[in-house]
Design an enzyme around this catalytic site. Structure first.
Site, short mmCIF file in Angstrom:
data_model
loop_
_atom_site.label_atom_id
_atom_site.label_comp_id
_atom_site.label_asym_id
_atom_site.label_seq_id
_atom_site.Cartn_x
_atom_site.Cartn_y
_atom_site.Cartn_z
N GLU A 33 19.13 9.27 18.69
CA GLU A 33 17.86 8.65 19.04
C GLU A 33 17.42 9.06 20.44
O GLU A 33 16.28 9.47 20.66
CB GLU A 33 18.00 7.13 18.95
CG GLU A 33 16.77 6.36 19.33
CD GLU A 33 15.61 6.58 18.36
OE1 GLU A 33 15.74 6.22 17.19
OE2 GLU A 33 14.57 7.11 18.79
N ASP A 36 14.16 11.32 21.42
CA ASP A 36 13.08 10.77 22.26
C ASP A 36 12.84 11.62 23.50
O ASP A 36 11.70 11.95 23.82
CB ASP A 36 13.43 9.33 22.68
CG ASP A 36 13.48 8.37 21.50
OD1 ASP A 36 12.95 8.70 20.43
OD2 ASP A 36 14.08 7.28 21.66
N SER A 66 10.91 6.83 14.64
CA SER A 66 11.43 7.22 15.95
C SER A 66 10.87 8.55 16.41
O SER A 66 10.89 8.85 17.60
CB SER A 66 12.94 7.36 15.89
OG SER A 66 13.54 6.11 15.95
N ASP A 96 -7.91 10.56 9.84
CA ASP A 96 -7.67 9.51 8.84
C ASP A 96 -6.72 10.05 7.76
O ASP A 96 -6.90 11.16 7.27
CB ASP A 96 -9.02 9.11 8.22
CG ASP A 96 -8.91 7.84 7.39
OD1 ASP A 96 -7.84 7.20 7.41
OD2 ASP A 96 -9.91 7.50 6.73
N ILE A 97 -5.72 9.25 7.43
CA ILE A 97 -4.75 9.65 6.40
C ILE A 97 -5.05 8.81 5.15
O ILE A 97 -5.11 7.58 5.23
CB ILE A 97 -3.30 9.39 6.87
CG1 ILE A 97 -3.06 9.94 8.28
CG2 ILE A 97 -2.30 9.95 5.86
CD1 ILE A 97 -3.28 11.42 8.45
N GLY A 111 -10.08 4.94 6.22
CA GLY A 111 -10.10 3.90 7.25
C GLY A 111 -8.70 3.36 7.49
O GLY A 111 -7.70 3.93 7.04
N ASP A 154 -5.26 1.40 7.32
CA ASP A 154 -4.41 0.88 6.24
C ASP A 154 -3.05 0.51 6.81
O ASP A 154 -2.65 1.03 7.86
CB ASP A 154 -4.27 1.91 5.11
CG ASP A 154 -3.77 3.24 5.61
OD1 ASP A 154 -2.60 3.32 6.01
OD2 ASP A 154 -4.56 4.22 5.63
#
Ligand SMILES: *[C@@H]1O[C@H](CO)[C@@H](O)[C@H](O)[C@H]1NC(C)=O
Ligand SMILES: *[C@@H]1O[C@H](CO)[C@@H](O)[C@H](O)[C@H]1NC(C)=O
Ligand SMILES: *[C@@H]1O[C@H](CO)[C@@H](O)[C@H](O)[C@H]1NC(C)=O
Ligand SMILES: *[C@@H]1O[C@H](CO)[C@@H](O)[C@H](O)[C@H]1NC(C)=O
Ligand SMILES: *[C@@H]1O[C@H](CO)[C@@H](O)[C@H](O)[C@H]1NC(C)=O
Ligand SMILES: *[C@@H]1O[C@H](CO)[C@@H](O)[C@H](O)[C@H]1NC(C)=O
Length: 599
Positions: free
Chosen positions: A298, A302, A516, A558-559, A577, A579
């Protein structure tokens, strides 16, 4: 509702007994129905085991702080960007002197003098170190060792605690008592480079990315720094090393960022950054063990992607101590597995902060006591008011609980009803943070594990009204009735790629996935926007959501494909829009930059 059941006082446990504080009777302050699923009560806690008790004093002026937050974060408000100083937020989080006095008196009655107390900068938290035996007397409770069979973790906790009745209005909460959170990093699979052959995309040539520009075709199955710059339309944007902009990442649970891994990654993916370093900040005794065997996936992910994308912006890595499993026999002093309050205490005590900070950890909301979630969320609000953009991963379990396999998820409520319900993640559910969901592939679609849904603790903030109501109106009547709270804060706000990120871990290349990946990615582009604002003589963006939900969303991709299954359902669908799986979608940096330079 669930909330009242969570905090419902257990009357039988409230049977009073004489207390040493001014002859005042103890009354139950907080109790939970039982430990969350998976925790089994074992022996009574050893009486001389030391615990660090954190006492939260009420913040009577928090609503004033919140009002400042809305004003300075609203691009249409004349105070937009007029962020508060540390002294100002401290004053607005400070407890009333009556509460300070009442708590002091109670502590003094148990032998604590001022020099035994650790106070937060705003004096709204007091920390004391006590043996279990004394904590039991002070809180009229009995601590036990609880064991989590699946993970082998043990904690010292109780399911109920009491305080002298006259103290109730002067104390918001005391922990560790009833908190059984299983704080975790939102990274999932790590598999080795070369292992991913699941896609038919050619590895040479280019394909069209979400911003309409050309992207290396290989980005459809291997995400690199170059891919993210291409996908999110920031090729060639140069940040400054010296304009005062800074970028922060947090590490918990003994996740250490390995500097050799980082350098090897830079050599591969951003040679200009090779030899650069970040500032390491230890919080509450956190370390950054550089033994290669101690490197954390992690933390490596990062720092490599966050500092790699934003280079040469100065980077800070905060390592906060606090790690299960706690070993019940050893007289360890720290057995918290919920270290946000330590991190918040630390950063809120600093005058100078990174202007964007990403965190890739969280818990099932229902395992964090409501009172605690509210206080941690208030701390994030204070950071927002100070002009810091706070981003969190939305979680890796779709609409479900911490079981990564949607097929075996249980999704039972912990409130005594034990009914099936979607399980949102905290702090992603806090309305004062920006939560980041996950995407995969080009064209971008929601990745199945992207955490999303609705908070059971926090009401929908007004900035979300139009967007979230717009989504709810599209659902067929009765959809998932009883499984989610339609009046809750919708999660996530935005999203970014979260699959097949190529990192260096313990000296070798490997792929990771999880929200992550998406949180440090989105946060990096926010840091780059701050860089542009600073260069233009403008204040930084601070708390992002009022901007994102009013105009910022027009500069996001937008996905509209994908869903996030869990709890035996198909989860929610990505739609046109906002979600509850991709939020408003992924960044288009150039478009965002135009917008943020105009507000
Ligand atoms: C906090 O609220 C009280 C009562 O409303 C007010 O008198 C005081 O000035 C406030 N403090 C700050 C720092 O705004
Ligand atoms: C990217 O990969 C996905 C999954 O393999 C595939 O469906 C899609 O067509 C690919 N995109 C392009 C542009 O080739
Ligand atoms: C990077 O910084 C850490 C602490 O901030 C330090 O211990 C380490 O020596 C530095 N490494 C390099 C290569 O400069
Ligand atoms: C650092 O990590 C190594 C490998 O896990 C371990 O052996 C060593 O004790 C650790 N050092 C510290 C100071 O924790
Ligand atoms: C909750 O209900 C499930 C299914 O009926 C059962 O397996 C589980 O043991 C129950 N958990 C508790 C804590 O009662
Ligand atoms: C998601 O879309 C599918 C296909 O259009 C539809 O059958 C399903 O009802 C939708 N689910 C939700 C929760 O809207």
């Amino acid at each position: 509702m669930r909330l009242s059941l969570w905090l419902g006082l257990s009357l039988s446990a409230a049977l009073a007994r004489a207390a040493p504080y001014k002859g005042c009777q103890h009354k139950v302050k907080e109790s939970i129905y039982g430990p969350p699923r998976g925790w089994v009560k074992q022996s009574p806690a050893p009486p001389n085991h030391i615990i660090e008790l954190k006492i939260a004093l009420p913040q009577p002026n928090f609503s004033v702080l919140e009002q400042h937050l809305w004003e300075v974060s609203d691009p249409d408000h004349e105070r937009y960007g007029d962020h508060l100083s540390k002294e100002e937020t401290d004053a607005l989080m400070a407890p009333h002197q009556d509460s300070v006095d009442a708590v002091n008196e109670w502590l003094a009655s148990h032998g604590f003098a001022e020099e035994h107390l650790i106070r937060s900068s705003a004096k709204d938290w007091v920390t004391i170190r006590v043996p279990v035996s004394l904590a039991e007397e002070m809180l009229d409770t009995t601590y036990h060792v609880y064991h989590h069979a699946e993970t082998g973790d043990s904690v010292v906790r109780t399911t109920s605690y009491s305080l002298p009745e006259i103290l109730h209005e002067h104390v918001d909460l005391i922990q560790p008592t009833t908190m059984f959170a299983r704080f975790k990093a939102f990274k999932s699979t790590l598999h080795w480079a070369g292992a991913d052959s699941s896609t038919s995309t050619p590895s040479s040539g280019t394909i069209t990315g979400p911003a309409g520009n050309q992207v290396d075709a290989s980005c459809n199955n291997t995400i690199t720094l170059t891919c993210l710059r291409q996908l999110y339309n920031a090729v060639g944007y140069q940040t400054s090393a010296t304009n005062g902009n800074k970028f922060g990442l947090t590490g918990y649970l003994g996740q250490y960022a390995n500097i050799d891994d980082l350098q090897m990654f830079f050599q591969d993916q951003n040679p200009a950054a090779y030899g650069s370093n970040f500032t390491f900040v230890s919080v509450h005794g956190g370390i950054n063990n550089q033994s290669i065997a101690a490197a954390g996936v992690e933390a490596d992910l990062d720092t490599q992607f966050g500092f790699g994308l934003t280079y040469p912006t100065p980077g800070t890595f905060y390592s906060t101590y606090g790690e299960p499993p706690y070993i019940p026999d050893a007289l360890e002093t720290t057995n918290t597995n919920e270290p946000y309050s330590y991190w918040l205490d630390y950063v809120l005590s600093m005058s100078d902060l990174p202007q964007a900070i990403s965190t890739s950890y969280g818990d099932d909301e229902q395992t964090v006591p409501y009172s605690y979630a509210v206080r941690a969320c208030n701390g994030f609000a204070a950071l927002g008011a100070r002009g810091v953009s706070i981003l969190f991963s939305s979680g890796d379990y779709g609409v479900g609980d911490g079981d990564p396999d949607p097929a075996t998820q249980q999704c039972f409520t912990n409130d005594g009803r034990n009914v099936t319900a979607f399980i949102p993640e905290f702090p992603a559910s806090c309305p004062y943070v920006t939560s980041v969901g996950g995407l995969v592939n080009i064209p971008e679609t929601a990745v199945f594990f992207s955490g999303g849904g609705f908070s059971n603790y926090f009401a929908r903030p007004s900035y979300q009204d139009t967007a979230v109501q717009g989504y709810l109106d599209k659902l067929a009547p009765g959809t998932y009735e009883g499984l989610y709270n339609p009046n809750g804060r919708g999660i996530p706000d935005v999203s970014a790629q979260a699959y097949d990120f190529l990192i260096v871990y313990q000296g070798e290349e490997g792929y990771v996935a999880g929200t992550s990946c998406s949180s440090p990615t989105f946060a990096s582009f926010i840091s780059m926007l701050n860089d542009a604002r600073i260069d233009a003589g403008l204040p930084t963006l601070g708390f992002l959501n009022p901007f994102l939900y009013s105009t910022g969303y027009t500069a996001l991709n937008d996905i509209t494909e994908g869903n996030n299954p869990g709890c035996g359902t198909e989860g929610f669908n990505a739609t046109i829009g906002w979600d509850p799986i991709t939020g408003f979608g992924s960044p288009n940096f150039e478009k965002l930059k135009e917008l943020v330079l105009a507000v």
